[in-house]
Design a protein around this motif. Structure first.
Motif, short mmCIF file in Angstrom:
data_model
loop_
_atom_site.label_atom_id
_atom_site.label_comp_id
_atom_site.label_asym_id
_atom_site.label_seq_id
_atom_site.Cartn_x
_atom_site.Cartn_y
_atom_site.Cartn_z
N LYS A 43 -8.70 -6.73 -2.62
CA LYS A 43 -7.27 -7.24 -2.45
C LYS A 43 -6.69 -7.64 -3.64
O LYS A 43 -5.55 -7.29 -4.02
CB LYS A 43 -7.29 -8.08 -1.20
CG LYS A 43 -5.77 -8.42 -0.92
CD LYS A 43 -5.98 -9.47 0.52
CE LYS A 43 -4.42 -9.80 0.92
NZ LYS A 43 -4.40 -10.82 1.87
N GLU A 44 -7.26 -8.62 -4.36
CA GLU A 44 -6.60 -9.40 -5.26
C GLU A 44 -6.77 -8.83 -6.65
O GLU A 44 -5.87 -9.12 -7.57
CB GLU A 44 -7.33 -10.86 -5.58
CG GLU A 44 -7.18 -11.76 -4.21
CD GLU A 44 -5.72 -12.16 -3.81
OE1 GLU A 44 -5.02 -12.41 -4.97
OE2 GLU A 44 -5.28 -12.14 -2.83
N TYR A 45 -7.90 -8.07 -7.17
CA TYR A 45 -8.07 -7.59 -8.29
C TYR A 45 -8.58 -6.20 -8.44
O TYR A 45 -9.61 -5.84 -8.78
CB TYR A 45 -8.95 -8.42 -9.11
CG TYR A 45 -8.50 -9.87 -9.25
CD1 TYR A 45 -7.67 -10.40 -10.03
CD2 TYR A 45 -9.06 -10.96 -8.37
CE1 TYR A 45 -6.98 -11.64 -10.33
CE2 TYR A 45 -8.58 -12.32 -8.41
CZ TYR A 45 -7.63 -12.52 -9.33
OH TYR A 45 -7.33 -13.91 -9.37
N ARG A 46 -7.85 -5.20 -7.76
CA ARG A 46 -8.22 -4.00 -7.46
C ARG A 46 -9.06 -3.35 -8.63
O ARG A 46 -10.13 -2.84 -8.35
CB ARG A 46 -7.09 -3.10 -7.22
CG ARG A 46 -6.63 -3.24 -5.63
CD ARG A 46 -5.53 -2.43 -5.27
NE ARG A 46 -5.58 -1.06 -5.45
CZ ARG A 46 -6.27 -0.32 -4.37
NH1 ARG A 46 -6.63 -0.84 -3.57
NH2 ARG A 46 -6.38 0.90 -4.41
N LYS A 47 -8.50 -3.23 -9.88
CA LYS A 47 -8.97 -2.53 -10.98
C LYS A 47 -10.28 -3.23 -11.48
O LYS A 47 -11.38 -2.60 -11.93
CB LYS A 47 -8.03 -2.44 -12.02
CG LYS A 47 -7.11 -1.34 -11.80
CD LYS A 47 -6.00 -1.15 -13.05
CE LYS A 47 -5.08 -0.21 -12.78
NZ LYS A 47 -4.21 0.10 -13.88
N ASP A 48 -10.10 -4.54 -11.67
CA ASP A 48 -11.63 -5.55 -11.77
C ASP A 48 -12.63 -5.20 -10.84
O ASP A 48 -13.74 -5.22 -11.20
CB ASP A 48 -11.00 -7.12 -12.09
CG ASP A 48 -10.11 -7.17 -13.34
OD1 ASP A 48 -10.19 -6.23 -14.34
OD2 ASP A 48 -9.46 -8.27 -13.48
N TRP A 49 -12.10 -5.36 -9.79
CA TRP A 49 -13.04 -5.04 -8.58
C TRP A 49 -13.73 -3.58 -8.72
O TRP A 49 -15.14 -3.35 -8.60
CB TRP A 49 -12.36 -5.02 -7.15
CG TRP A 49 -13.15 -4.78 -5.85
CD1 TRP A 49 -13.96 -5.63 -5.29
CD2 TRP A 49 -13.30 -3.42 -5.34
NE1 TRP A 49 -14.70 -4.98 -4.11
CE2 TRP A 49 -14.12 -3.57 -4.10
CE3 TRP A 49 -12.88 -2.37 -5.61
CZ2 TRP A 49 -14.53 -2.52 -3.26
CZ3 TRP A 49 -13.03 -1.31 -4.49
CH2 TRP A 49 -14.04 -1.54 -3.55
N ALA A 50 -12.98 -2.52 -9.01
CA ALA A 50 -13.37 -1.18 -9.09
C ALA A 50 -14.49 -1.25 -10.40
O ALA A 50 -15.63 -0.64 -10.12
CB ALA A 50 -12.25 -0.37 -9.30
N MET A 51 -14.14 -1.92 -11.52
CA MET A 51 -15.03 -1.77 -12.58
C MET A 51 -16.32 -2.47 -12.26
O MET A 51 -17.43 -1.95 -12.78
CB MET A 51 -14.19 -2.57 -13.86
CG MET A 51 -15.05 -2.61 -15.08
SD MET A 51 -14.51 -3.18 -16.28
CE MET A 51 -14.38 -5.15 -15.71
N THR A 52 -16.21 -3.51 -11.67
CA THR A 52 -17.40 -4.19 -11.33
C THR A 52 -18.34 -3.52 -10.31
O THR A 52 -19.56 -3.65 -10.42
CB THR A 52 -17.00 -5.58 -10.74
OG1 THR A 52 -16.43 -6.48 -11.73
CG2 THR A 52 -18.33 -6.62 -10.45
N GLN A 53 -17.61 -2.87 -9.35
CA GLN A 53 -18.36 -2.06 -8.48
C GLN A 53 -19.24 -0.85 -9.22
O GLN A 53 -20.40 -0.84 -9.01
CB GLN A 53 -17.36 -1.19 -7.31
CG GLN A 53 -16.78 -2.10 -6.50
CD GLN A 53 -17.92 -2.68 -5.30
OE1 GLN A 53 -18.80 -2.16 -5.17
NE2 GLN A 53 -17.40 -3.78 -4.69
#
Length: 183
Positions: free
Chosen positions: A139-149
């Protein structure tokens, strides 16, 4: 020129050049950036400028991870030390975004680590990625979340502990999550 003015001029020159090379795009720029960060860390005091000191530690570690110069194993070990030092200042409560970014980068260093017990390093990477995802939310950091995923998927793919089938399933799940943002 007084010693104080000389140090101030040296500091200004270093930071101007670091600012120009915000993040190295070309691999041949990394050795210079490493040198600049190391020089800056001799001038900057952790006690007087902790935020800047932590940023330099993180930047130095990031560049060591990607450097074509020097033995890769030594660069990764040094990067781990610098990321850990940055995390001494960049705590989750005061600097959640920076903390999560540094933790993600530390995880990558552990995932790619050459020295030490491989299985233990991969477990540390997985734990760090999961911790970073507590801040790097979809919700808060979509692109960073995706990269970490994606990074976490890579760690599960390399995982030694557990069953191969379970690890691959986790890698696939984390890749699918990331792809929902990128596609």
């Amino acid at each position: 020129m007084s010693m104080k003015n000389h140090k101030k001029n040296e500091r200004t020159k270093i930071f101007e050049e670091l600012d120009v090379q915000s993040r190295p795009i070309k691999i041949n720029e990394m050795p210079r950036r490493i040198d600049l960060c190391q020089k800056a860390l001799t001038i900057i005091s952790r006690e007087m400028e902790p935020d800047l000191w932590a940023m330099l530690q993180d930047d130095l570690a990031t560049n060591l991870m990607q450097s074509p110069i020097g033995p890769r194993a030594e660069n990764i070990e040094a990067a781990i030390q610098h990321f850990e030092q940055a995390l001494e200042v960049r705590d989750r409560q005061r600097f959640p975004e920076e903390w999560a970014s540094t933790l993600n980068n530390l995880a990558t260093a552990y995932r790619d680590r050459i020295r030490g017990e491989r299985a233990e390093s991969i477990e540390k990477a997985i734990n760090c990625y999961h911790e970073a995802l507590e801040v790097r939310t979809h919700k808060e950091y979509r692109k960073d979340w995706a990269m970490t995923q994606f990074n976490l998927a890579g760690a599960y793919y390399k995982r030694i502990r557990g069953t191969r089938a379970e690890n691959l399933e986790c890698a696939i799940q984390h890749s699918h999550r990331a792809l929902k943002v990128y596609t």
